[in-house]
Design an enzyme around this catalytic site. Structure first.
Site, PDB file in Angstrom:
ATOM      1  N   ALA A 143       0.870  -1.384  -0.078  1.00 33.64           N
ATOM      2  CA  ALA A 143      -0.195   0.039  -0.094  1.00 33.64           C
ATOM      3  C   ALA A 143       0.899   1.036  -0.143  1.00 33.64           C
ATOM      4  O   ALA A 143       0.526   2.333  -0.443  1.00 33.64           O
ATOM      5  CB  ALA A 143      -1.033  -0.017   1.104  1.00 33.64           C
ATOM      6  N   HIS A 191      -3.218 -13.987   5.072  1.00 27.87           N
ATOM      7  CA  HIS A 191      -3.974 -12.868   4.699  1.00 27.87           C
ATOM      8  C   HIS A 191      -4.576 -12.009   5.944  1.00 27.87           C
ATOM      9  O   HIS A 191      -5.598 -11.597   5.794  1.00 27.87           O
ATOM     10  CB  HIS A 191      -5.346 -13.350   3.848  1.00 27.87           C
ATOM     11  CG  HIS A 191      -4.843 -13.908   2.784  1.00 27.87           C
ATOM     12  ND1 HIS A 191      -5.813 -14.917   1.901  1.00 27.87           N
ATOM     13  CD2 HIS A 191      -3.724 -14.000   2.136  1.00 27.87           C
ATOM     14  CE1 HIS A 191      -5.090 -15.084   0.576  1.00 27.87           C
ATOM     15  NE2 HIS A 191      -3.866 -14.901   0.706  1.00 27.87           N
ATOM     16  N   HIS A 207      -7.662 -13.347  -2.142  1.00 28.41           N
ATOM     17  CA  HIS A 207      -6.213 -12.880  -1.977  1.00 28.41           C
ATOM     18  C   HIS A 207      -6.310 -11.561  -1.879  1.00 28.41           C
ATOM     19  O   HIS A 207      -6.452 -10.926  -2.821  1.00 28.41           O
ATOM     20  CB  HIS A 207      -5.330 -13.694  -2.876  1.00 28.41           C
ATOM     21  CG  HIS A 207      -5.594 -15.165  -2.852  1.00 28.41           C
ATOM     22  ND1 HIS A 207      -4.816 -16.259  -2.422  1.00 28.41           N
ATOM     23  CD2 HIS A 207      -6.696 -15.948  -3.201  1.00 28.41           C
ATOM     24  CE1 HIS A 207      -5.332 -17.419  -2.650  1.00 28.41           C
ATOM     25  NE2 HIS A 207      -6.512 -17.259  -2.841  1.00 28.41           N
TER      26      HIS A 207
END
Ligand SMILES: Cc1cc2nc3c(=O)[nH]c(=O)nc-3n(C[C@H](O)[C@H](O)[C@H](O)COP(=O)(O)OP(=O)(O)OC[C@H]3O[C@@H](n4cnc5c(N)ncnc54)[C@H](O)[C@@H]3O)c2cc1C
Ligand SMILES: *[C@@H]1O[C@H](CO)[C@@H](O)[C@H](O)[C@H]1NC(C)=O
Ligand SMILES: *[C@@H]1O[C@H](CO)[C@@H](O)[C@H](O)[C@H]1NC(C)=O
Ligand SMILES: *[C@@H]1O[C@H](CO)[C@@H](O)[C@H](O)[C@H]1NC(C)=O
Ligand SMILES: *[C@@H]1O[C@H](CO)[C@@H](O)[C@H](O)[C@H]1NC(C)=O
Ligand SMILES: *[C@@H]1O[C@H](CO)[C@@H](O)[C@H](O)[C@H]1NC(C)=O
Ligand SMILES: *[C@@H]1O[C@H](CO)[C@@H](O)[C@H](O)[C@H]1NC(C)=O
Ligand SMILES: *[C@@H]1O[C@H](CO)[C@@H](O)[C@H](O)[C@H]1NC(C)=O
Length: 624
Positions: A54, A560, A604
């Site tokens: 990110a 995850h 995912h």
């Protein structure tokens, strides 16, 4: 070898200059000028902590807008630090650092060396939890699957955080802005019995843009190779869950199956990570990258406005000042840790470590959801499989040449194999308790799958025979874990408790999923090729109690984890940031990464994290 070397060469370190061919308004920038000399205080408009999945998109978009931006990243350059493991798709699923064993093979240049606390409801022991410590973050060593989430999941997200931008139709432009789609190269895949249809518009640039296959930095494609044994698993799964005509990136996944797309640039079949954004920004903007530099804590102006970051480059400490904002993108474990050591978190935790409280936010580190995996496997005799082909010394030179000279062959095989998503079907749903059925029906929209199945195959190194595996992922755990701190010092690792299977609903759902996977194995496609008795759980494991015992002993993470700084409307319900990533109770500080996801995503997550980063970058640029 020189061709290989020149392709794998570290951009930005060995490459001294970039020349612009079609841009005359900006002056040429030395790539090396993007890397400041450590030790000097400096001021930027924005400081982004964490150059990961990110962080790099946010930093690059802010820098493109003309702002001055610094990225603070604890790691270095994976193109050097991880040999060719982070480049070649095959290693994405096989590199040793992925091991969950407590005595895993360490890779200190790439991985944070995180261990969970003992998982009392599951295996009883600690597990290694890989997390990328490098520019690119976990996108630099993940297993490459690129899959989006359904429309109904987006609607729940928008409703839950009070921001209609999270609706599917509105998020599409951020998905598209982040990626470029490449059609499958059928000539290189060479597997007519594994052909499929797909929606080619998924990466088209904004409707008002040029159209076509898109122009976002992340390269999305399908492997230039198909695992022969997995074609059989695909056939078995397809005869129960039909193959999609559009793939998993157009807003529907529930009740369909497909060959997974992946974040690989198909030209030479190399990983496409978040550093794609950085390469562009180094060339086109004045972005500054503090690599091998750890953020120690976020500083405040004496009140509640974040205005600086104290950093350390290998022990050399200095301060970066943020004229506008600090953006925290340190990932699901380190973002809550950094908030807590900086004075933002549950007051009781902060006080017990002598940390002055800037904002009492009870939700920081709480509410972690971690998807667990289980599996059902059988022997597949001598059907060839990728790991067996690669392992055979007789094939070595051929496979190397296929990869290096043509970007094809077994080494290009990435991610996932053949995948399907569904809700527990009604025949098996009856076996769930009323509580579990109610939990699922309340939490999830009608198009939100509950379980994912992944068909894959490996060679058994002892027997040389192929093992077919149907992996099972619990997509919406009701168990909740947490991340906390053991001291006020960021150098002490965060304390991670994923809480695997602490809620009984999760075990129940996985029991039905094992029964479902056995149905796939019982199709005529697979009964015709499978050999011997079932390997895992084993034919004798039948009762629910025995299945649960198997699941608990053998489960692990699919990596995850999410939700440790959850997005929401209000901190009183445990949320940490609002829908624009702004931390409640302070100003000048946002969090953007997997920690802010409002719930475990039924996929995912990287496709969504890239889109989320694009969305919040735009919020910041437009002053929202
Ligand atoms: C082994 C593995 C396989 C996976 N497979 C897939 C897959 O196939 N498909 C998929 O979609 N998803 C997959 N995932 C999940 C996905 O990769 C992650 O959810 C995602 O990359 C997380 O992005 P992020 O931005 O939250 O964090 P990250 O990308 O991990 O970025 C966090 C960054 O912050 C840096 N950092 C942390 N603390 C500090 C500090 N104090 N100072 C400076 N820098 C700091 C880190 O070094 C890192 O670069 C996988 C994950 C793992 C670990
Ligand atoms: C990857 O690197 C190793 C050396 O570390 C080398 O033996 C191998 O051939 C390389 N693989 C490819 C495909 O270049
Ligand atoms: C698909 O074709 C490959 C290559 O010929 C073969 O190895 C594999 O067994 C076939 N799979 C199926 C399901 O027919
Ligand atoms: C750097 O900033 C810190 C914190 O503001 C300050 O204490 C220190 O004196 C500064 N160093 C220099 C050389 O200006
Ligand atoms: C490989 O096969 C042997 C013999 O059947 C078995 O004992 C072993 O568990 C298998 N290994 C794996 C990783 O499945
Ligand atoms: C934090 O921990 C590191 C590593 O143990 C140590 O070198 C450092 O001195 C500690 N910092 C403080 C302020 O105690
Ligand atoms: C497999 O299928 C047969 C009939 O097709 C059925 O009798 C049997 O119960 C099935 N087994 C499983 C585990 O579903
Ligand atoms: C959060 O909710 C509480 C109680 O419902 C309310 O009093 C408060 O005003 C809300 N805060 C915000 C920022 O909306």
């Amino acid at each position: 070898m020189t061709i290989l070397w020149s392709r794998l060469v570290l951009w930005g370190v060995f490459t001294l200059t970039f020349t612009r061919t079609n841009c005359t308004t900006r002056r040429r920038r030395l790539a090396s000028s993007a890397y400041p000399i450590p030790g000097f205080n400096a001021t930027y408009d924005y400081i982004v902590i964490g150059g990961g999945t990110a962080g790099l998109p946010v930093a690059a978009r802010l820098a493109e807008s003309g702002a001055s931006v610094a990225v603070v990243e604890a790691g270095g350059f994976y193109e050097v630090d991880n040999g060719n493991y982070s480049i070649i798709p095959w290693y994405a699923v096989t590199m040793p650092l992925l091991s969950d064993a407590p005595d895993y093979a360490r890779q200190p240049l790439m991985d944070w060396d995180l261990l969970t606390v003992p998982q009392v409801s599951a295996r009883g022991q600690t597990a290694h939890y890989p997390a990328g410590k490098t520019l690119g973050g976990s996108s630099a060593h993940n297993t490459l699957a690129y899959i989006r989430i359904p429309k109904g999941t987006h609607q729940r997200w928008a409703d839950g955080v009070g921001d209609e931008v999270y609706e599917w139709e509105n998020m599409l432009r951020y998905y598209r802005r982040s990626c470029t789609l490449h059609a499958p190269d059928w000539g290189k895949r060479k597997m007519p019995n594994a052909s499929f249809e797909f929606d080619g518009s998924i990466c088209d640039s904004d409707p008002k843009g040029k159209g076509g296959r898109g122009e976002g930095p992340i390269q999305v494609s399908w492997s230039n190779w198909v695992d022969p044994a997995t074609t059989w698993l695909a056939r078995g799964i397809q005869s129960v869950i039909p193959m999609s005509k559009e793939g998993f990136n157009s807003g529907k996944t529930e009740g369909t199956s497909a060959w997974s797309s992946c974040t690989v640039n198909p030209k030479w079949a190399e990983r496409s990570s978040a550093t794609e954004y950085l390469k562009g920004a180094i060339e086109d903007t004045e972005i500054m990258v503090y690599h091998h530099t750890q953020a120690l804590r976020i500083g405040f102006d004496g009140g509640k406005k974040a205005d600086s970051v104290r950093v350390s480059t290998q022990g050399l400490e200095y301060t970066l000042t943020a004229g506008k904002e600090v953006i925290l993108s340190a990932g699901v474990f380190h973002s809550p840790q950094l908030l807590m050591v900086s004075g933002i978190g549950p007051k009781s935790v902060l006080s017990s470590h002598g940390i002055p409280v800037i904002a009492d936010l009870p939700g920081v580190g709480q509410g972690m959801q971690d998807q667990v995996v289980s599996q059902v496997s059988w022997g597949l005799g001598t059907i060839p499989t990728t790991s067996g082909l690669i392992r055979n010394p007789a094939n070595r030179e051929k496979i190397l040449r296929q990869y290096l000279d043509h970007g094809e062959g077994p080494l290009t095989f990435a991610a996932g194999g053949y995948i399907s998503f569904e809700k527990v079907p009604s025949s098996l749903r009856a076996g769930l308790s009323q509580r579990t059925r109610d939990l699922l029906d309340t939490a999830l929209s009608p198009d939100w799958p509950e379980v994912e199945y992944i068909g894959n195959a490996v060679v058994n190194f002892t027997t040389g025979e192929t093992t077919g595996i149907i992996g099972i992922i619990l997509l919406h755990p009701f168990s909740r874990g947490k991340v906390t701190i053991s001291s006020a010092n960021i150098s002490d690792p965060p304390v991670i408790d994923p809480g695997w299977l602490t809620d009984p609903a999760d075990g129940e759902i996985l029991i039905t999923a094992i029964k479902r996977a056995r149905q796939f194995w019982n199709t005529s496609a697979l009964t015709s090729v499978k050999t011997g008795p079932e390997l895992q759980p084993g034919a004798q494991v039948v009762s629910d109690a025995d299945l649960l015992r198997y699941i608990k002993n053998a489960c692990t993470t699919i990596w995850h984890a999410s939700g440790t700084c959850r997005m929401g409307k209000n901190s009183s319900d445990g949320a940490v940031v609002d829908s624009k990533g702004r931390v409640f109770g302070v100003s000048g500080l946002r969090v953007v990464d997997a920690s802010v996801l409002p719930f475990a995503l039924p996929t995912h997550p990287t496709s969504v994290i890239y889109a989320l980063a694009e969305k919040i970058a735009e919020d910041i640029i437009l002053g929202r």
